[in-house]
Design a protein around this motif. Structure first.
Motif, mmCIF file in Angstrom:
data_model
loop_
_atom_site.group_PDB
_atom_site.id
_atom_site.type_symbol
_atom_site.label_atom_id
_atom_site.label_comp_id
_atom_site.label_asym_id
_atom_site.label_seq_id
_atom_site.Cartn_x
_atom_site.Cartn_y
_atom_site.Cartn_z
ATOM 1 N N VAL A 93 -16.868 -24.578 9.864
ATOM 2 C CA VAL A 93 -17.433 -23.227 9.946
ATOM 3 C C VAL A 93 -18.617 -23.336 10.904
ATOM 4 O O VAL A 93 -19.420 -24.257 10.788
ATOM 5 C CB VAL A 93 -17.899 -22.731 8.562
ATOM 6 C CG1 VAL A 93 -18.465 -21.322 8.669
ATOM 7 C CG2 VAL A 93 -16.764 -22.779 7.560
ATOM 8 N N TYR A 94 -18.717 -22.415 11.855
ATOM 9 C CA TYR A 94 -19.734 -22.559 12.893
ATOM 10 C C TYR A 94 -20.524 -21.261 13.085
ATOM 11 O O TYR A 94 -20.174 -20.204 12.537
ATOM 12 C CB TYR A 94 -19.086 -22.967 14.222
ATOM 13 C CG TYR A 94 -18.071 -21.987 14.748
ATOM 14 C CD1 TYR A 94 -18.424 -20.994 15.658
ATOM 15 C CD2 TYR A 94 -16.744 -22.047 14.329
ATOM 16 C CE1 TYR A 94 -17.491 -20.087 16.134
ATOM 17 C CE2 TYR A 94 -15.799 -21.156 14.801
ATOM 18 C CZ TYR A 94 -16.174 -20.182 15.704
ATOM 19 O OH TYR A 94 -15.251 -19.291 16.175
ATOM 20 N N GLN A 95 -21.577 -21.363 13.894
ATOM 21 C CA GLN A 95 -22.447 -20.207 14.149
ATOM 22 C C GLN A 95 -22.847 -20.170 15.620
ATOM 23 O O GLN A 95 -23.111 -21.198 16.230
ATOM 24 C CB GLN A 95 -23.692 -20.299 13.261
ATOM 25 C CG GLN A 95 -24.645 -19.112 13.418
ATOM 26 C CD GLN A 95 -25.620 -19.017 12.257
ATOM 27 O OE1 GLN A 95 -25.209 -19.040 11.099
ATOM 28 N NE2 GLN A 95 -26.911 -18.922 12.554
ATOM 29 N N ILE A 96 -22.842 -18.953 16.167
ATOM 30 C CA ILE A 96 -23.318 -18.724 17.536
ATOM 31 C C ILE A 96 -24.357 -17.609 17.476
ATOM 32 O O ILE A 96 -24.112 -16.562 16.859
ATOM 33 C CB ILE A 96 -22.168 -18.306 18.483
ATOM 34 C CG1 ILE A 96 -21.047 -19.361 18.445
ATOM 35 C CG2 ILE A 96 -22.667 -18.128 19.910
ATOM 36 C CD1 ILE A 96 -19.793 -18.961 19.197
ATOM 37 N N LYS A 121 -9.892 -24.811 12.839
ATOM 38 C CA LYS A 121 -9.353 -26.120 12.457
ATOM 39 C C LYS A 121 -9.121 -27.001 13.691
ATOM 40 O O LYS A 121 -8.706 -28.147 13.569
ATOM 41 C CB LYS A 121 -8.044 -25.953 11.694
ATOM 42 C CG LYS A 121 -6.905 -25.386 12.520
ATOM 43 C CD LYS A 121 -5.618 -25.371 11.702
ATOM 44 C CE LYS A 121 -4.457 -24.844 12.566
ATOM 45 N NZ LYS A 121 -3.181 -24.823 11.814
ATOM 46 N N VAL A 122 -9.402 -26.460 14.891
ATOM 47 C CA VAL A 122 -9.135 -27.206 16.127
ATOM 48 C C VAL A 122 -10.353 -27.959 16.635
ATOM 49 O O VAL A 122 -10.296 -28.635 17.655
ATOM 50 C CB VAL A 122 -8.612 -26.257 17.228
ATOM 51 C CG1 VAL A 122 -7.331 -25.590 16.797
ATOM 52 C CG2 VAL A 122 -9.665 -25.218 17.614
ATOM 53 N N GLY A 123 -11.480 -27.833 15.949
ATOM 54 C CA GLY A 123 -12.702 -28.489 16.400
ATOM 55 C C GLY A 123 -13.600 -27.524 17.146
ATOM 56 O O GLY A 123 -13.129 -26.597 17.824
ATOM 57 N N LEU A 124 -14.900 -27.751 17.034
ATOM 58 C CA LEU A 124 -15.865 -26.814 17.612
ATOM 59 C C LEU A 124 -15.807 -26.800 19.136
ATOM 60 O O LEU A 124 -15.954 -25.750 19.761
ATOM 61 C CB LEU A 124 -17.277 -27.190 17.132
ATOM 62 C CG LEU A 124 -18.387 -26.192 17.427
ATOM 63 C CD1 LEU A 124 -18.030 -24.801 16.946
ATOM 64 C CD2 LEU A 124 -19.696 -26.659 16.779
ATOM 65 N N THR A 125 -15.579 -27.952 19.752
ATOM 66 C CA THR A 125 -15.527 -28.018 21.224
ATOM 67 C C THR A 125 -14.383 -27.169 21.763
ATOM 68 O O THR A 125 -14.563 -26.363 22.687
ATOM 69 C CB THR A 125 -15.363 -29.482 21.683
ATOM 70 O OG1 THR A 125 -16.446 -30.270 21.173
ATOM 71 C CG2 THR A 125 -15.352 -29.562 23.204
ATOM 72 N N ARG A 147 -12.772 -24.775 20.201
ATOM 73 C CA ARG A 147 -12.973 -23.365 19.859
ATOM 74 C C ARG A 147 -13.971 -22.709 20.811
ATOM 75 O O ARG A 147 -13.799 -21.549 21.214
ATOM 76 C CB ARG A 147 -13.469 -23.249 18.408
ATOM 77 C CG ARG A 147 -13.546 -21.816 17.907
ATOM 78 C CD ARG A 147 -12.181 -21.167 17.890
ATOM 79 N NE ARG A 147 -12.206 -19.845 17.302
ATOM 80 C CZ ARG A 147 -11.468 -18.838 17.717
ATOM 81 N NH1 ARG A 147 -10.629 -19.009 18.732
ATOM 82 N NH2 ARG A 147 -11.528 -17.666 17.124
ATOM 83 N N SER A 148 -15.009 -23.442 21.191
ATOM 84 C CA SER A 148 -16.009 -22.903 22.126
ATOM 85 C C SER A 148 -15.376 -22.618 23.483
ATOM 86 O O SER A 148 -15.695 -21.603 24.136
ATOM 87 C CB SER A 148 -17.160 -23.896 22.292
ATOM 88 O OG SER A 148 -17.847 -24.067 21.063
ATOM 89 N N ASN A 181 -23.624 -17.251 23.682
ATOM 90 C CA ASN A 181 -23.191 -18.408 24.463
ATOM 91 C C ASN A 181 -22.446 -19.409 23.565
ATOM 92 O O ASN A 181 -23.066 -20.111 22.759
ATOM 93 C CB ASN A 181 -24.406 -19.092 25.097
ATOM 94 C CG ASN A 181 -23.987 -20.190 26.064
ATOM 95 O OD1 ASN A 181 -22.807 -20.534 26.162
ATOM 96 N ND2 ASN A 181 -24.951 -20.750 26.782
ATOM 97 N N PRO A 182 -21.117 -19.488 23.680
ATOM 98 C CA PRO A 182 -20.339 -20.404 22.827
ATOM 99 C C PRO A 182 -20.734 -21.865 22.989
ATOM 100 O O PRO A 182 -20.525 -22.676 22.096
ATOM 101 C CB PRO A 182 -18.896 -20.174 23.291
ATOM 102 C CG PRO A 182 -18.903 -18.811 23.887
ATOM 103 C CD PRO A 182 -20.243 -18.670 24.535
ATOM 104 N N ASN A 183 -21.299 -22.211 24.163
ATOM 105 C CA ASN A 183 -21.707 -23.595 24.391
ATOM 106 C C ASN A 183 -22.893 -24.010 23.513
ATOM 107 O O ASN A 183 -23.182 -25.195 23.384
ATOM 108 C CB ASN A 183 -22.075 -23.809 25.862
ATOM 109 C CG ASN A 183 -20.853 -23.636 26.765
ATOM 110 O OD1 ASN A 183 -19.759 -24.072 26.433
ATOM 111 N ND2 ASN A 183 -21.041 -22.973 27.893
ATOM 112 N N LEU A 184 -23.564 -23.012 22.918
ATOM 113 C CA LEU A 184 -24.692 -23.306 22.029
ATOM 114 C C LEU A 184 -24.298 -23.164 20.561
ATOM 115 O O LEU A 184 -25.153 -23.069 19.687
ATOM 116 C CB LEU A 184 -25.866 -22.372 22.343
ATOM 117 C CG LEU A 184 -26.454 -22.480 23.752
ATOM 118 C CD1 LEU A 184 -27.587 -21.483 23.934
ATOM 119 C CD2 LEU A 184 -26.938 -23.901 24.034
#
Length: 349
Positions: A226-229, A242-246, A248-249, A281-284
């Motif tokens: 679970v992530y946050q932008i 489920k594919v990893g944050l990198t 998904r970004s 910014n998805p990279n952050l």
């Protein structure tokens, strides 16, 4: 395997034994016939697949034994087997363990050999092999011989623990006032004897084992997160993947770059509504939680989205949970802040 044995292994089965999924089989088939039969079985629809080994010089290794076809007496002889790749080392004699542990190692290995074969010649050969392994680990020759002879005498005299012996042990254990466990160091046996005089029992423990000092398995970090932008305007996007944050970004980046006015992406719509005056910014992005279970991961996404008043679409949560979320909101926000701080430190390294 039982069902498979009954339905599929009748043709090869002159005599079959099985331990879990390892099958030693006595068969009249030649090696090429057996190979064809195994290929035929593996072509059947199902999840069970076989590999096979054929005897060489009338011998076949099975688990920790070597099976030898005794053509003279028409029987199978069994003896102890050690792999060629085995280190042939046991617990070092000079290691910081109580002498009883080292005695038990010799006894256990000796009894395994005795139980494996009752052929005197094979027993002698295997016990000599064991003696050589123990000598490599710095066990004294007289110590090895005395312990092995004790085991052989017990077997020859059929000495086994009787009910009375077990009951006596239980009674003596119950008579103990205290039973203590302490880390073993050299000289502790003196303390053990003194404890026994006081009608107390002292056992030894070994907390600093090798597996407690090193990581036995290195597991890669979970990709199900679970992530946050966070946006420049203060808005927050929470999501799960489920594919990893990198990966998904990168997916978010690709969608944002297209800037399609009909896009279903909440990020794209957020940018267009604010006339591109702010930027998500998805990279952050940074991970705030993980869970391999899809259902649990979705629930966590909902909780973080509700707490943050996130712009992303998410599942609804029952109103009865609102009071709990309100009560725990400070802790949850502190958790997110902590995860963000860790992510910042990683980026600056």
């Amino acid at each position: 395997m039982d069902e498979y044995d009954k339905n599929n292994l009748k043709k090869v089965n002159n005599k079959l034994f099985r331990y879990v999924d390892d099958l030693p089989i006595v068969t009249k088939m030649y090696e090429d016939e057996l190979k064809s039969y195994v290929d035929e079985q593996n072509s059947l629809k199902g999840t069970i697949k076989f590999t096979h080994e054929f005897e060489e010089n009338n011998q076949l290794n099975y688990l920790n034994t070597t099976l030898t076809w005794n053509t003279t007496e028409k029987r199978i002889d069994i003896k102890w087997y050690r792999k060629d790749t085995g280190s042939n080392r046991l617990l070092h004699y000079e290691s910081g363990h109580h002498k009883s542990v080292k005695i038990n190692i010799i006894k256990n290995m000796t009894n395994r050999i005795i139980d494996t074969t009752r052929n005197n010649i094979q027993q002698k050969d295997d016990l000599n092999k064991l003696s050589g392994i123990l000598i490599k680990s710095k066990y004294r020759k007289y110590f090895i011989d005395d312990t092995i002879m004790t085991c052989l005498k017990q077997v020859n005299n059929n000495i086994i623990p009787t009910t009375n012996t077990i009951q006596t042990f239980k009674n003596s254990k119950n008579d103990m006032e205290y039973i203590l466990s302490l880390p073993y160091v050299n000289g502790m046996k003196v303390l053990k004897r003194k404890f026994e005089k006081l009608n107390n029992k002292l056992d030894f423990s070994y907390p600093k084992k090798l597996n407690s000092l090193v990581t036995s398995t290195i597991k890669p970090p979970s990709k199900a997160v679970v992530y946050q932008i966070e946006c420049e305007c203060g808005s927050i996007y929470n999501g799960e993947t489920k594919v990893g944050l990198t990966n998904r970004s990168k997916q978010h980046d690709s969608i944002i770059e297209k800037d399609d006015e009909n896009s279903s992406s909440e990020m794209v719509q957020h940018h267009r509504q604010n006339l591109s005056q702010c930027m998500l910014n998805p990279n952050l992005s940074f991970m705030i939680d993980s869970d391999a279970d899809y259902r649990k991961r979705r629930i966590k996404e909902v909780i973080y989205s509700v707490i943050n008043n996130s712009i992303n679409k998410h599942d609804n949560i029952d109103n009865t949970w609102n009071n709990i979320l309100h009560k725990e909101s400070i802790k949850i926000r502190q958790h997110i802040k902590f995860k963000k701080k860790i992510n910042t430190l990683k980026q600056t390294e």
